[in-house]
Write a protein that holds these residues in place. Structure first.
Motif, PDB file in Angstrom:
ATOM      1  N   ASP A   1      -9.275  -7.275  -1.504  1.00 39.87           N
ATOM      2  CA  ASP A   1     -10.991  -6.576  -0.756  1.00 39.87           C
ATOM      3  C   ASP A   1     -10.374  -4.768  -1.624  1.00 39.87           C
ATOM      4  O   ASP A   1     -11.742  -4.364  -0.668  1.00 39.87           O
ATOM      5  CB  ASP A   1     -11.222  -6.288   0.480  1.00 39.87           C
ATOM      6  N   GLY A   2     -10.211  -4.622  -2.510  1.00 42.88           N
ATOM      7  CA  GLY A   2      -9.825  -3.506  -2.944  1.00 42.88           C
ATOM      8  C   GLY A   2      -8.864  -2.808  -2.125  1.00 42.88           C
ATOM      9  O   GLY A   2      -9.230  -1.783  -2.632  1.00 42.88           O
ATOM     10  N   GLN A   3      -7.879  -3.104  -0.930  1.00 42.09           N
ATOM     11  CA  GLN A   3      -7.603  -2.359  -0.385  1.00 42.09           C
ATOM     12  C   GLN A   3      -5.666  -2.778   0.123  1.00 42.09           C
ATOM     13  O   GLN A   3      -5.686  -3.272   0.814  1.00 42.09           O
ATOM     14  CB  GLN A   3      -7.770  -2.386   1.122  1.00 42.09           C
ATOM     15  N   TYR A   4      -5.480  -1.928  -1.028  1.00 39.92           N
ATOM     16  CA  TYR A   4      -3.529  -2.257  -1.191  1.00 39.92           C
ATOM     17  C   TYR A   4      -3.234  -0.853  -1.815  1.00 39.92           C
ATOM     18  O   TYR A   4      -3.269  -0.158  -1.943  1.00 39.92           O
ATOM     19  CB  TYR A   4      -3.470  -3.068  -1.973  1.00 39.92           C
TER      20      TYR A   4
ATOM     21  N   LEU B   1      11.265   1.060  10.091  1.00 39.26           N
ATOM     22  CA  LEU B   1       9.194   0.737   9.971  1.00 39.26           C
ATOM     23  C   LEU B   1       9.610  -0.334   9.048  1.00 39.26           C
ATOM     24  O   LEU B   1       9.678  -0.803   8.250  1.00 39.26           O
ATOM     25  CB  LEU B   1       8.542   1.964   9.328  1.00 39.26           C
ATOM     26  N   HIS B   2       9.364  -1.443  10.267  1.00 33.48           N
ATOM     27  CA  HIS B   2       9.135  -3.112   9.558  1.00 33.48           C
ATOM     28  C   HIS B   2       7.420  -3.095   9.047  1.00 33.48           C
ATOM     29  O   HIS B   2       6.653  -2.790   9.728  1.00 33.48           O
ATOM     30  CB  HIS B   2       9.261  -3.639  10.913  1.00 33.48           C
ATOM     31  N   TRP B   3       7.470  -2.862   7.672  1.00 34.49           N
ATOM     32  CA  TRP B   3       5.517  -2.787   7.207  1.00 34.49           C
ATOM     33  C   TRP B   3       5.221  -4.569   6.833  1.00 34.49           C
ATOM     34  O   TRP B   3       5.639  -4.624   5.687  1.00 34.49           O
ATOM     35  CB  TRP B   3       5.714  -2.109   5.911  1.00 34.49           C
ATOM     36  N   HIS B   4       4.258  -5.110   6.945  1.00 34.37           N
ATOM     37  CA  HIS B   4       3.908  -6.470   7.330  1.00 34.37           C
ATOM     38  C   HIS B   4       3.077  -5.657   6.307  1.00 34.37           C
ATOM     39  O   HIS B   4       1.690  -5.959   6.574  1.00 34.37           O
ATOM     40  CB  HIS B   4       3.127  -6.793   8.402  1.00 34.37           C
ATOM     41  N   LEU B   5       3.324  -6.507   5.103  1.00 29.13           N
ATOM     42  CA  LEU B   5       2.008  -6.045   4.160  1.00 29.13           C
ATOM     43  C   LEU B   5       1.448  -7.392   3.265  1.00 29.13           C
ATOM     44  O   LEU B   5       0.713  -7.395   2.037  1.00 29.13           O
ATOM     45  CB  LEU B   5       3.091  -5.652   2.607  1.00 29.13           C
ATOM     46  N   THR B   6       2.330  -8.373   3.860  1.00 27.59           N
ATOM     47  CA  THR B   6       0.980  -9.609   3.166  1.00 27.59           C
ATOM     48  C   THR B   6       1.036 -11.164   4.440  1.00 27.59           C
ATOM     49  O   THR B   6       1.734 -10.830   5.076  1.00 27.59           O
ATOM     50  CB  THR B   6       2.343 -10.804   1.999  1.00 27.59           C
ATOM     51  N   ASP B   7      -0.412 -11.824   4.092  1.00 30.96           N
ATOM     52  CA  ASP B   7      -0.795 -12.742   5.090  1.00 30.96           C
ATOM     53  C   ASP B   7      -1.986 -13.062   4.561  1.00 30.96           C
ATOM     54  O   ASP B   7      -1.756 -13.250   3.777  1.00 30.96           O
ATOM     55  CB  ASP B   7      -0.387 -11.740   7.211  1.00 30.96           C
TER      56      ASP B   7
ATOM     57  N   ARG C   1      -1.376  -5.951   0.348  1.00 31.08           N
ATOM     58  CA  ARG C   1      -1.462  -5.650   0.404  1.00 31.08           C
ATOM     59  C   ARG C   1      -1.027  -4.682  -0.793  1.00 31.08           C
ATOM     60  O   ARG C   1      -1.068  -2.887  -0.536  1.00 31.08           O
ATOM     61  CB  ARG C   1      -1.659  -4.460   1.899  1.00 31.08           C
ATOM     62  N   VAL C   2       0.016  -4.890  -1.634  1.00 34.83           N
ATOM     63  CA  VAL C   2       0.734  -4.100  -2.451  1.00 34.83           C
ATOM     64  C   VAL C   2       0.589  -4.896  -3.468  1.00 34.83           C
ATOM     65  O   VAL C   2       0.504  -6.041  -4.222  1.00 34.83           O
ATOM     66  CB  VAL C   2       2.269  -4.607  -2.188  1.00 34.83           C
ATOM     67  N   GLU C   3       0.537  -3.568  -4.830  1.00 35.36           N
ATOM     68  CA  GLU C   3       0.341  -3.854  -6.135  1.00 35.36           C
ATOM     69  C   GLU C   3       1.257  -4.164  -6.631  1.00 35.36           C
ATOM     70  O   GLU C   3       2.587  -3.686  -6.372  1.00 35.36           O
ATOM     71  CB  GLU C   3      -0.083  -2.285  -6.601  1.00 35.36           C
ATOM     72  N   SER C   4       1.079  -5.483  -7.288  1.00 35.89           N
ATOM     73  CA  SER C   4       2.196  -6.373  -7.849  1.00 35.89           C
ATOM     74  C   SER C   4       1.714  -6.742 -10.241  1.00 35.89           C
ATOM     75  O   SER C   4       0.346  -6.929 -10.257  1.00 35.89           O
ATOM     76  CB  SER C   4       2.084  -7.704  -7.499  1.00 35.89           C
ATOM     77  N   PRO C   5       1.995  -5.291 -10.695  1.00 39.72           N
ATOM     78  CA  PRO C   5       2.816  -5.766 -11.883  1.00 39.72           C
ATOM     79  C   PRO C   5       2.800  -6.957 -12.354  1.00 39.72           C
ATOM     80  O   PRO C   5       2.086  -7.339 -13.241  1.00 39.72           O
ATOM     81  CB  PRO C   5       3.208  -4.235 -12.612  1.00 39.72           C
TER      82      PRO C   5
ATOM     83  N   VAL D   1      -2.695  -6.315   7.378  1.00 41.14           N
ATOM     84  CA  VAL D   1      -2.943  -6.670   6.243  1.00 41.14           C
ATOM     85  C   VAL D   1      -3.851  -6.848   7.526  1.00 41.14           C
ATOM     86  O   VAL D   1      -5.611  -7.375   6.696  1.00 41.14           O
ATOM     87  CB  VAL D   1      -2.519  -8.068   6.389  1.00 41.14           C
ATOM     88  N   ARG D   2      -4.249  -6.953   8.560  1.00 41.00           N
ATOM     89  CA  ARG D   2      -5.850  -7.929   9.308  1.00 41.00           C
ATOM     90  C   ARG D   2      -6.417  -7.195   8.519  1.00 41.00           C
ATOM     91  O   ARG D   2      -8.024  -6.996   8.405  1.00 41.00           O
ATOM     92  CB  ARG D   2      -4.980  -8.297  10.661  1.00 41.00           C
TER      93      ARG D   2
END
Length: 795
Positions: A218-221, A192-198, A203-207, A168-169
């Motif tokens: 910022d277009g980075q997900y 693997l602990h994947w930190h995806l929101t903050d 950073r995850v596409e959400s339908p 995220v950062r």
């Protein structure tokens, strides 16, 4: 010519010769549970048949690729011209995997037998085969194409051995994530602990809630198919992927996309700074729970692991306290304070997770007896917190002490242990003194506390309390020429007090956090001639029943100062040492042996695993000088300096107004590893004095290399604008080397003891943290050489 024949077959395993000798000195990491050697060896020359038995197709292809990549480094490999051979490499799983995705507590033990005609790797399931495969690959790297006959029996100590990657950062591209997964597999890590929101991004596409990735990334997900690809990639290598979805705090990105879900109205903007921020989801709003249910469903589709990490940490209750709706909701549900509201929110969240067959996982702050016992708590607050969690019947993980976003000595991480208990408090009687102290930090509140020292026939002993935490026993207390030293491992890192206690009204000296000195002040508050008064609130004790509640630990690489071009450099090779602490027996403790193997693993990870820690430093240094300039002077210089350890770099950036997402991370300090292994060599050589006659020659060789490098280094800096600010550090290295020469020439002479106090103060001055965020930490090693040369400390 050596020809390796690949055969996939089901063949019964034969017997092996009995082991005859045991060696404690094989350069593997993590270190296996048992290694025994037999007579003879297995040659990788000539024709060899490979048998993969009871192993699924995906993993068979992966295993074959791993072996081919390793064997190609030896001459005359021909995998195309298949010929039969009596010599075999057999990898056998007793049970073929029904599902590719690994599960918590699946067996990972294996047995590896190397004999003259056959290598047998057997395990109860495919995960054990994968772990044993990594041992075999390391053995081939260590021994080359002739492997000594041996038997290895191995199994992990903890079932949860993880790495948290913060995407995220600073966004981490998929190729970089996959490369770390390859490294994790090599080190036998399995989560693997994947930190995806903050606060700084989603950073995850959400339908269901597309504005999350459209407006707050910022277009980075990561697209959904990309995440599924990573999950499968990790699963093939025996690694689970656990996502983190931060709720209800760390919600600034949610606030940008859907401000109507936040406790106070916006508008909100993307958060570019680092820290803890106010936006909180509104627990009184029914739409918040619709939002969460939708997201949990989307995450459940992407991540098959039963655990979903909900964060739950660092909840600033300000918005809840200011919101009329939230306050009315609290009255309606008889919730007396924000802590009770947070627990209430987590109970609702837990019910949502249960509907998707997910178990709640979160940081210390979610721990509450109102939540069911099947939650998992990850501790960033330390062993006392983890012990309380486990004693209360909840499962837990340790991350304190494994925060590798901080540059720290690998030995500090290596001493850390999820089930480690506090050392017994000293009980000796003698002359004692108690002091209170304050240690200002560069950011945040001061560290305060009290320590007590007792001098008796058995030496100097003591205890300390930091920030009103439990009382801790001191380690390695010693006194010489008015200077008193003692140390302990704290949440900040290896913490070493070096104090002058001659004036009861004014405490003088310094505190080293890792390699970085901090000032200290204080005064004496009590003295006595016998046993000091007992103090309460000692560290809690882990009861025997609770030990099984501690599942293991996770290293964390938070990304404030980490970007793709230095990610590997910050992680490797020290992650092998943390992996060993979580895999190997707790009796595996020899730090010198650890560092020797860590160097070998650094070479192995570069040459065979494909990790980029070496290349990232080389590329980074090349970016600081003119094209085609020789960077070797910079590489030698980097042996003598280190990043300021602990969170000193973060705090310096905060003071300078640069603690944000746009700060440059392309300076010299950003291409330094967490620890200089050359400095480890120097320190170990000094420690070997006087028992080892070769130690002084090792010391002289290292210091001579630095001295001879100075002219070329200064010439390079003079023509490289990006290095201009480092010239004073290079000048000070010259001063330090001059002092080291004086110390060596006058070692054990009376004149050196006369000058020792003055030299020490000069060394302390040279060790101060620089605006460039580096420390000339070689001065700390030279001070230990001074201590040796002026005589032994009084214990």
């Amino acid at each position: 010519m050596r020809i390796v024949t690949i055969l996939f077959m089901l063949i019964a395993l034969g017997g092996v010769s009995p082991a005859k000798a045991v060696s404690p000195d094989v350069e593997l990491m993590p270190y296996p549970s048992q290694i025994s050697f037999d007579e003879g060896d297995f040659s990788l020359q000539g024709n060899i048949n490979l048998s993969l038995e009871n192993i699924s197709a995906h993993r068979s292809r992966y295993i074959l690729e791993q072996l081919e990549n390793t064997l190609q480094h030896y001459p005359a490999v021909n995998l195309d011209n298949a010929q039969s051979s009596q010599r075999m490499i057999r990898l056998h799983s007793e049970k073929r995997a029904e599902h590719l995705v690994p599960q918590l507590n699946q067996a990972e033990d294996y047995r590896l037998v190397i004999a003259a005609q056959e290598i047998q790797l057997t395990a109860a399931n495919e995960l054990g085969v994968l772990r044993g495969l990594q041992t075999l690959l390391q053995l081939i790297y260590v021994y080359g194409d002739t492997l000594p006959a041996m038997t290895i029996e191995d199994s992990p100590r903890f079932p949860w051995r993880g790495l948290l990657i913060d995407s995220v950062r600073h966004f981490i591209p998929l190729d970089d994530i996959k490369r770390q997964i390859e490294g994790m597999a090599a080190a036998k890590l399995n989560v693997l602990h994947w930190h995806l929101t903050d606060d700084q991004g989603w950073r995850v596409e959400s339908p269901g809630y597309p504005k999350l990735h459209e407006l707050a990334s910022d277009g980075q997900y990561y697209r959904r198919e990309q995440i599924k690809d990573v999950v499968e990639f990790a699963a093939i290598r025996g690694i689970r992927v656990v996502p983190e979805l931060d709720l209800p705090g760390h919600a600034s990105a949610i606030a940008v996309a859907y401000p109507e879900l936040i406790s106070l109205p916006g508008p909100y903007q993307m958060q570019r700074h680092w820290g803890v921020f106010e936006p909180l989801l509104d627990p009184s709003n029914p739409e918040v729970y619709v939002f969460i249910r939708t997201l949990v469903g989307e995450f459940a589709e992407l991540f098959p692991d039963p655990f979903l990490h909900i964060g739950g940490d660092e909840v600033n209750p300000s918005q809840w306290q200011q919101s009329e709706d939230v306050q009315a909701y609290m009255q309606e549900h008889n919730l007396p304070d924000s802590h009770a509201l947070h627990t209430h929110f987590n109970r609702n969240l837990q019910q949502i997770l249960s509907g998707f067959d997910k178990r709640m996982m979160g940081w210390d702050e979610i721990f509450h007896p109102d939540l069911p016992k099947d939650i998992l708590v990850q501790s960033w607050r330390g062993l006392d917190s983890l012990t309380e969690i486990a004693n209360s019947g909840y499962q837990g993980l340790l991350s304190t002490g494994f925060y590798i976003d901080q540059p720290q000595p690998t030995a500090y991480h290596y001493r850390n242990d999820p089930t480690k208990q506090a050392r017994p408090l000293p009980s000796a009687e003698g002359k004692w003194q108690r002091w209170q102290f304050t240690m200002p930090r560069l950011k945040g509140s001061d560290v305060t506390g009290e320590f007590t020292l007792t001098e008796s026939d058995s030496g100097l002993q003591g205890s300390i309390r930091l920030n009103n935490q439990s009382l801790r026993a001191l380690r390695l207390a010693e006194r010489d020429a008015g200077l008193t030293r003692f140390e302990l491992d704290s949440w900040m890192g290896p913490t070493r007090f070096e104090l002058y206690l001659n004036d009861p009204q004014e405490l003088k000296g310094r505190v080293l956090i890792g390699n970085t000195p901090y000032g200290i002040s204080g005064r004496q508050i009590a003295t006595g001639e016998s046993k000091p008064p007992a103090e309460s609130e000692t560290s809690p004790v882990l009861n025997s029943e609770a030990r099984n509640n501690i599942l293991g630990g996770e290293a964390t690489i938070w990304a404030e100062l980490v970007v793709p071009h230095n990610l590997d450099l910050r992680l490797w090779p020290r992650l092998f040492a943390i992996a060993e602490r979580l895999w190997s027996e707790p009796t595996v403790q020899d730090q010198q042996f650890m560092y020797r193997r860590l160097k070998r693993m650094g070479e192995y990870a570069h040459a065979r695993v494909g990790l980029l820690h070496r290349r990232q430093q080389q590329t980074g240094f090349e970016s600081l000088v003119a094209e085609k300039e020789d960077i070797r002077p910079l590489q030698v210089f980097s042996e003598a300096v280190e990043q300021a350890q602990y969170y000193t770099r973060h705090h310096l950036k905060y003071q300078a107004g640069n603690y944000h997402q746009q700060e440059r991370l392309d300076r010299f300090v950003d291409f330094l590893p967490a620890e200089s292994l050359a400095l480890v060599d120097l320190s170990q050589a000094i420690q070997k004095l006087p028992e080892d006659e070769t130690a002084m020659a090792e010391i002289n060789a290292i210091l001579k290399r630095w001295q001879q490098n100075l002219p070329a280094l200064k010439a390079l800096m003079a023509t490289s604008p990006a290095l201009e600010t480092l010239q004073p550090v290079a000048d000070d290295l010259g001063v330090l080397l001059g002092l080291s020469e004086q110390i060596r020439k006058q070692c054990h002479q009376a004149g050196l003891r006369t000058e020792a106090a003055k030299i020490r103060q000069r060394l302390w001055s040279l060790a101060e943290v620089r605006p460039q965020e580096v420390v000339l930490s070689s001065s700390l090693a030279i001070e230990s050489l001074l201590d040796y040369c002026v005589g032994p400390m009084t214990h």
